[in-house]
Each structure stands twice: as structure tokens, then as C-alpha cells.
Write an enzyme that holds these catalytic residues in place. Structure first.
Site, PDB file in Angstrom:
ATOM      1  N   ASN A   1       0.839  -1.192   0.000  1.00 33.63           N
ATOM      2  CA  ASN A   1       0.000   0.000   0.000  1.00 33.63           C
ATOM      3  C   ASN A   1       0.875   1.243   0.000  1.00 33.63           C
ATOM      4  OD1 ASN A   1      -0.207  -1.333   2.810  1.00 33.63           O
ATOM      5  ND2 ASN A   1      -0.981   0.671   3.351  1.00 33.63           N
ATOM      6  N   ASP A   2       0.753   2.124   0.961  1.00 34.20           N
ATOM      7  CA  ASP A   2       1.334   3.475   0.865  1.00 34.20           C
ATOM      8  C   ASP A   2       2.810   3.534   0.455  1.00 34.20           C
ATOM      9  OD1 ASP A   2      -0.979   3.473   2.320  1.00 34.20           O
ATOM     10  OD2 ASP A   2      -0.158   4.489   4.063  1.00 34.20           O
TER      11      ASP A   2
ATOM     12  N   GLN B   1       4.703   0.304   2.167  1.00 34.67           N
ATOM     13  CA  GLN B   1       4.005  -0.604   3.067  1.00 34.67           C
ATOM     14  C   GLN B   1       3.894  -1.946   2.360  1.00 34.67           C
ATOM     15  OE1 GLN B   1       2.104   0.332   6.442  1.00 34.67           O
ATOM     16  NE2 GLN B   1       4.217   0.942   6.111  1.00 34.67           N
TER      17      GLN B   1
ATOM     18  N   TRP C   1      -3.246  -7.222   2.816  1.00 31.70           N
ATOM     19  CA  TRP C   1      -2.629  -6.383   3.853  1.00 31.70           C
ATOM     20  C   TRP C   1      -2.338  -7.188   5.120  1.00 31.70           C
ATOM     21  CZ3 TRP C   1      -3.511  -4.753   8.835  1.00 31.70           C
ATOM     22  CH2 TRP C   1      -2.786  -3.636   9.256  1.00 31.70           C
TER      23      TRP C   1
ATOM     24  N   SER D   1       3.237   3.571   8.022  1.00 31.29           N
ATOM     25  CA  SER D   1       3.776   4.588   7.113  1.00 31.29           C
ATOM     26  C   SER D   1       4.606   5.664   7.807  1.00 31.29           C
ATOM     27  CB  SER D   1       2.625   5.248   6.365  1.00 31.29           C
ATOM     28  OG  SER D   1       2.117   4.321   5.446  1.00 31.29           O
TER      29      SER D   1
ATOM     30  N   ASP E   1       1.728   8.096  10.807  1.00 28.67           N
ATOM     31  CA  ASP E   1       2.211   8.527   9.496  1.00 28.67           C
ATOM     32  C   ASP E   1       3.046   9.812   9.555  1.00 28.67           C
ATOM     33  OD1 ASP E   1       0.631   6.371   8.883  1.00 28.67           O
ATOM     34  OD2 ASP E   1      -0.964   7.531   7.931  1.00 28.67           O
TER      35      ASP E   1
ATOM     36  N   GLU F   1      -5.019  10.616   7.207  1.00 30.82           N
ATOM     37  CA  GLU F   1      -3.814   9.776   7.194  1.00 30.82           C
ATOM     38  C   GLU F   1      -2.756  10.420   6.294  1.00 30.82           C
ATOM     39  OE1 GLU F   1      -5.612   5.337   7.819  1.00 30.82           O
ATOM     40  OE2 GLU F   1      -5.600   6.011   5.767  1.00 30.82           O
TER      41      GLU F   1
ATOM     42  N   TRP G   1      -8.959   1.606  -0.430  1.00 27.05           N
ATOM     43  CA  TRP G   1      -9.178   0.620   0.636  1.00 27.05           C
ATOM     44  C   TRP G   1     -10.506  -0.123   0.480  1.00 27.05           C
ATOM     45  CZ3 TRP G   1      -5.498  -1.548   3.040  1.00 27.05           C
ATOM     46  CH2 TRP G   1      -4.344  -0.843   3.380  1.00 27.05           C
TER      47      TRP G   1
HETATM   48  C1  FRU Z   1      -2.996   4.478   4.879  1.00 28.71           C
HETATM   49  C2  FRU Z   1      -2.658   3.681   6.115  1.00 28.71           C
HETATM   50  C3  FRU Z   1      -1.780   4.485   7.042  1.00 28.71           C
HETATM   51  C4  FRU Z   1      -1.054   3.431   7.813  1.00 28.71           C
HETATM   52  C5  FRU Z   1      -0.839   2.378   6.761  1.00 28.71           C
HETATM   53  C6  FRU Z   1      -0.858   0.977   7.292  1.00 28.71           C
HETATM   54  O1  FRU Z   1      -3.282   3.736   3.767  1.00 28.71           O
HETATM   55  O2  FRU Z   1      -3.832   3.256   6.758  1.00 28.71           O
HETATM   56  O3  FRU Z   1      -2.472   5.405   7.830  1.00 28.71           O
HETATM   57  O4  FRU Z   1       0.150   3.894   8.350  1.00 28.71           O
HETATM   58  O5  FRU Z   1      -1.883   2.529   5.823  1.00 28.71           O
HETATM   59  O6  FRU Z   1      -0.476   0.071   6.323  1.00 28.71           O
END
Ligand code: FRU
Length: 573
Positions: free
Chosen positions: A146-147, A163, A171, A204, A260, A321, A406
Site C-alpha cells: 500500500n502506501d 508498506q 494487507w 507509514s 504517518d 492519514e 481501501w
Molecule cells: C494508509 C494507512 C496508514 C497506515 C498504513 C498501514 O493507507 O492506513 O495510515 O500507516 O496505511 O499500512
């Protein structure tokens, strides 16, 4: 006869060895241990995505050395993930496995397919084997992503952490994966950068290039079950490896959503600043040494300073976030303003995740927003967790987004990997009708890829559209799947409709996304890459990012009201 006997013996011996090595020690209804004599570098764990996670504690010489969650296969193997068992330097390790979920659906643990399907190997095949993997967007070699995290530029190299789940394509097990690039297009996978520890999974965060001390410092969220704290790690080898700071965490709170961190050097106050997402607002801190942080102010809650005094600004339909705070040039002027990037999930204009932003002023202590309306950086449904590179060259502010949402990120129809980043985009500010907006332009490294004009709709290429008034452009395939893009010059909107695209994996996927248009559109640049479409206008005032999963490539382009020219991209040159 002799032959029959020896054949029989052979099978018996085989099944005996097999049964011996495959059999787990059963310890309870959901609990088993399995000894593994280490013969290869990797233990390949069989994954079945529809199963619940099993928690595996890896024991080496009676000590727990790692803990991870894997959807171990019960009656079908979707794919394998590699667990590096050589790293512990022992001939044998023990897996202590607790299965979660309801056994009524999965039968007896001793019969699970995973016992037979765990294999050892010295290599793990990461060659691309999927039609939806993009060709010029960054993706992880395997596993879930992800991020984008910790992005920085140093000595000619762009570093992108992300991530990552190294043990499955959904995830879980958040870890910082790492890739590097010299041109923001061709990425090279690097060894894992930061792994979970006793403070939690690695969520993140960001990196800063600390020039005075010739080091790179990472900030990330340590995410434990009911606690999120901020930790720091230092790299003395240009981001290749990190040493976690022994005094972690460096920031903590009683707030549940507290994460984050994005740190940056602020020359105006000669200090470091850090912006952090907390529930539905952002906290801003400052520091002289990167370890001790002083709270300065918060932005986004009811007490925010806006154009009309104290008020609640922006969209609050979800959790804030992945923030960023950067100073940008206003196009065509000598003025600069600050841009606060605020990713929000859910609450995006088309459901789920999206990136909103605020334009204003920041004095090192407090951010003040200059507008009342809610603004989105990209008007597609697959543009999230957008942040910028630290220390980018030539004063550039280059952003990357996670190209998913998401609502369905975990379900999109890929297996070996899941999710890509957006193409790189340069950010600036532009004025329109007395307001200042965020400008988004595909980075010049991408524009430089434009190759030959082609006659066939590219699966990975660029379409340039010269626009004369309103326009409709349809991409379709022989199965009747289509995506329709339309510019309405009178209403001043641009839209993309993927309601007739393949979407059986999620009810939230079909949608029509619509963007406001600031000024007439003269030309559109459309970047297609197997499973994504990113549209920009030539003036950098519109961006729209959407995923599509055509079951057969789009082969037909129909355009009404404009002229489309298709180009290949020089990806492999
Ligand atoms: C955003 C998030 C962040 C967090 C991460 C976890 O997509 O929810 O806030 O740090 O993903 O994977």
C-alpha cells in the site's frame, strides 16, 4: 517380482520420508508445531487467500526470532511466499502455528494441505506471470503493497519505501519494502528495509536527508494492537540499511489513530518540522535534533484558523492519514505558498480513499488555510496515500500515490503482487478565478518516454488527445467491456466511467468519477498501463487516476469531438 518389490519399497520409503517430514506436532484444536530441518534458503509457505490468517512464531534454539501472519493453505494453494530460514544460521527451526477461524469450514488441522505443500528452495521465482502487472509503474516483486513511504532523493538515486506484506498479497505484516530508481520509471528491488519488532508493525512514515550529519533518518509508526507510536531509525549507508533508535518511541499519545509522520527541514526556522495524522486532524511538531519533538499546533479540528476565523475545514468523513506539508511556487508568479496534503479514508468523493489538500501559509509553527472549500488532488478513485520525495533535485516536489482504494484494494484480481504506485507527478500551484489550486503534471521523466506513433490501442502506452470543445473517448474490447472518458466544455467537467468494466471482485469498483475543470482543456494525456488509466490535461490542472481490469486488452478506440494520437513508450530502452 523383484522389480515389483523394489518399486513398492521405493514408494514406501518415499511416503515414509514424506509423512515424517510433513507431519506437524498437534497441540490442540488450533495449535500445531512443525520442525523444519533447514536445507534451502527459503521455506516456501503455501497461501490460500480465502482462509483466515494463521499466526506463525518462528523459534530458533528455543527463542522466538520472528512472528508473522500467513493465510496458510487448507485445501488449495493460490501461491507461495518465501520465508528466509537461512538467516537464523541454524540447521533447524520450529514453526509454532496458531490457526484462526472456524474449523467447521476447514476440517481437521492434521489434514490441512499446508503440511504437504511447504517446500524448501534456494530461490524464489519473481518473474512476472500476471497480465495486470503494469510495465512502467512501480510494483513490489511479490506480495501486497500500500502506501509509498520514506521517499527521498540522494546522490542521483530516488528511494521509495513502501508498506509491504512479504508473506501474502493481502494487507498484513507491515514492513518497509524498498526500491530505487534513477529516473522514477525503472525501479530496482532492494532488500527489505525495516521489519516489525516488539514495538509493533512498521506503518507509514518518511525519511529526511540529514545533510549535516551525512545520514538518512526514517520516521515511521510503530503499530501495536491498541497503540500507535512514532519511531525513528538511522541509515548511514544511503538508505540501504537502518538501525532503529534505542530510545524509541520518540512520540506517543493516548489517541488511537496517531500515525504517518512526515518530517522535513524548514530553513525558515532552522529547525525540523514533523506533521502527523491524529484522528481527524494533523499535529505539527518541531525539533532541533530529530529526537526531541515539541508540539506546535494542530490543523483540521474545530479550532482551525481558516479564512473566517475558527472553523472546521475540509472533508471529515473518514480518518486523516499520510500528511505532507510543502512549500510550492505559484505558477507564473514569484510567490510561494504552502500545501498541506491530507489523505482521507473513507470520505473520498467517489467512496473510500482519496487525497485532499489545503493551500495556505505555514510559519514553522502553525498552518493557516486560505480557502473554505474541500479540494481533491486527483479526481479518480485510485489515488491514495500521496506524499512527496524529500530533497528532490532542482527544487522539484515529486509525488507518488498508492494506485488503489481501501474499499477493494485487497480484492483486485491479481495474485503474485497486489497494487502499484501512480506515475510520478510534479506538484506546483496555479491560480484560477482568484483561487490557488494544486497543479499536477506527469513528471518529465515520464514525458520523455514518448516513443513512436502507433495504430493499435496500447496496453502500456500514451494517448494524446487534441481537444476541440466537448469530447467523448471510449476504449473497448471484443467482450464489450469499456471505459468512457468525456469532457463537457459547457459544464466544465471531465469524467471517466468504468461502470462497464470487469468488476466482479467488488461492488464498490464500478463508478463514474467526475472532476471540475479549471479553464478550457486543450490537450489530454492519457497513460495506460495494463490495469490503470491516468489522465492529465496539458496545463497540469486536472488529474484522474482509475484502475481498470479488462479481461481482454482494449482493442478499439472511438473518439467524438477530438483527435487522438497513440504512442508507444520507450520503456525498455
Ligand atoms: C494508509 C494507512 C496508514 C497506515 C498504513 C498501514 O493507507 O492506513 O495510515 O500507516 O496505511 O499500512
Amino acid at each position: 517380482m523383484k522389480k515389483i518389490l523394489s518399486t513398492l519399497m521405493f514408494f514406501l520409503t518415499c511416503s515414509f520420508t514424506f509423512a515424517q517430514s510433513a507431519a506437524p506436532m498437534l497441540l490442540g484444536k488450533n495449535h500445531a508445531m512443525k520442525r523444519v530441518a533447514v536445507t534451502g534458503r527459503y521455506l516456501l509457505l503455501p497461501v490460500q487467500e480465502r482462509e483466515d490468517n494463521a499466526t506463525i512464531r518462528i523459534l530458533a534454539d528455543n527463542q522466538q526470532v520472528q512472528k508473522l501472519n500467513v493465510r496458510l493453505a487448507v485445501d488449495k494453494v493460490d501461491y507461495y511466499v518465501p520465508l528466509d530460514v537461512k538467516r537464523y544460521g541454524l540447521d533447524e527451526v520450529t514453526l509454532d502455528i496458531t490457526f484462526h477461524g472456524d474449523r467447521r469450514f476447514t476440517g481437521a488441522m492434521k489434514d490441512f494441505l499446508c503440511w504437504r505443500e511447504m517446500k524448501q528452495s534456494d530461490s524464489f521465482d519473481t518473474r512476472n506471470c500476471e497480465k495486470y502487472r503494469p510495465q512502467y509503474h512501480h510494483t513490489p516483486l511479490y506480495g501486497w503493497m500500500n502506501d509509498p513511504n520514506g521517499m527521498f532523493y540522494k546522490d542521483g538515486v530516488y528511494h521509495l519505501y513502501y508498506q509491504w506484506n512479504p508473506y501474502g498479497s493481502m494487507w498484513e505484516n507491515m514492513t518497509w519494502g524498498h526500491s530505487t530508481s534513477r529516473d522514477l520509471i525503472h525501479w530496482e528491488a532492494q532488500p527489505t528495509a525495516i521489519e516489525p519488532d516488539a514495538l509493533g508493525d512498521i506503518f507509514s512514515g518518511s525519511c529526511v536527508v540529514d545533510k549535516k550529519n551525512n545520514r538518512v533518518v526514517a520516521f515511521y509508526t510503530s503499530a501495536a494492537e491498541r497503540m500507535q507510536t512514532q519511531s525513528m531509525a538511522v541509515s548511514e549507508d544511503n538508505g540501504q540499511t537502518f538501525r532503529k533508535y534505542s530510545g524509541n518511541p520518540v512520540l506517543w499519545s493516548t489517541e488511537e489513530d496517531f500515525r504517518d509522520p512526515k518530517a522535513f527541514w524548514n530553513p525558515e526556522i532552522q529547525k525540523w518540522n514533523l506533521i502527523l495524522a491524529v484522528g481527524q486532524h494533523m499535529n505539527i511538531y518541531s525539533s532541533n535534533n530529530l529526537k526531541d519533538w515539541t508540539y506546535e499546533s494542530s490543523f483540521g479540528g474545530a479550532e482551525t484558523d481558516g479564512p473566517n476565523g475558527k472553523e472546521t475545514l475540509g472533508c471529515h468523513d473518514g480518518v486523516w492519514e499520510c500528511p505532507d506539508l510543502i512549500k510550492l511556487q505559484v505558477r507564473g508568479t514569484d510567490r510561494q505558498k504552502w500545501l498541506l496534503i491530507c489523505n482521507i479514508n473513507p470520505g473520498g468523493p467517489f467512496g473510500g480513499s482519496a487525497t485532499q489538500y489545503f493551500v495556505g501559509d505555514f510559519d514553522g509553527h502553525k498552518f493557516t488555510c486560505e480557502h473554505k472549500d474541500t479540494r481533491w488532488m486527483d479526481y479518480g478513485k485510485d489515488h491514495y496515500a500521496t506524499v512527496t520525495f524529500d530533497n528532490a533535485p532542482d527544487g522539484r516536489h515529486i509525488a507518488l500515490a498508492w494506485m488503489s482504494n481501501w474499499q477493494y484494494g485487497n480484492q483486485v484480481p491479481t495474485k503474485q503482487f497486489r497494487s502499484a504506485n501512480s506515475v510520478p507527478r510534479d506538484l506546483d500551484l496555479f491560480e484560477y478565478d482568484g483561487q490557488t489550486y494544486c497543479g499536477v503534471t506527469p513528471s518529465r521523466e515520464l514525458l520523455a518516454l514518448r516513443g513512436k506513433e502507433i495504430k493499435k490501442v496500447p496496453q502500456a502506452g500514451e494517448i494524446v488527445v487534441d481537444v476541440k470543445g466537448s469530447l467523448e473517448l471510449t476504449l473497448s474490447n471484443t467482450l464489450g467491456e469499456q471505459v468512457v472518458m468525456a469532457y463537457d466544455a459547457a459544464r466544465k467537467t471531465f469524467s471517466m466511467d468504468r461502470t462497464r468494466s470487469y468488476a466482479s471482485f467488488s461492488e464498490n469498483f464500478p463508478c463514474k468519477t467526475t472532476a471540475p475543470v479549471y479553464g478550457d482543456i486543450k490537450q489530454l494525456r492519457i497513460f495506460i498501463d495494463n490495469s490503470s488509466i491516468e489522465v492529465f490535461d496539458a496545463e497540469g490542472r486536472l488529474s484522474m487516476t482509475n484502475l481498470v481490469f479488462p479481461q481482454e486488452p482494449y482493442s478499439n478506440l472511438r473518439i467524438v469531438g477530438g483527435k487522438a494520437t497513440m504512442y508507444s513508450l520507450k520503456i525498455n530502452e
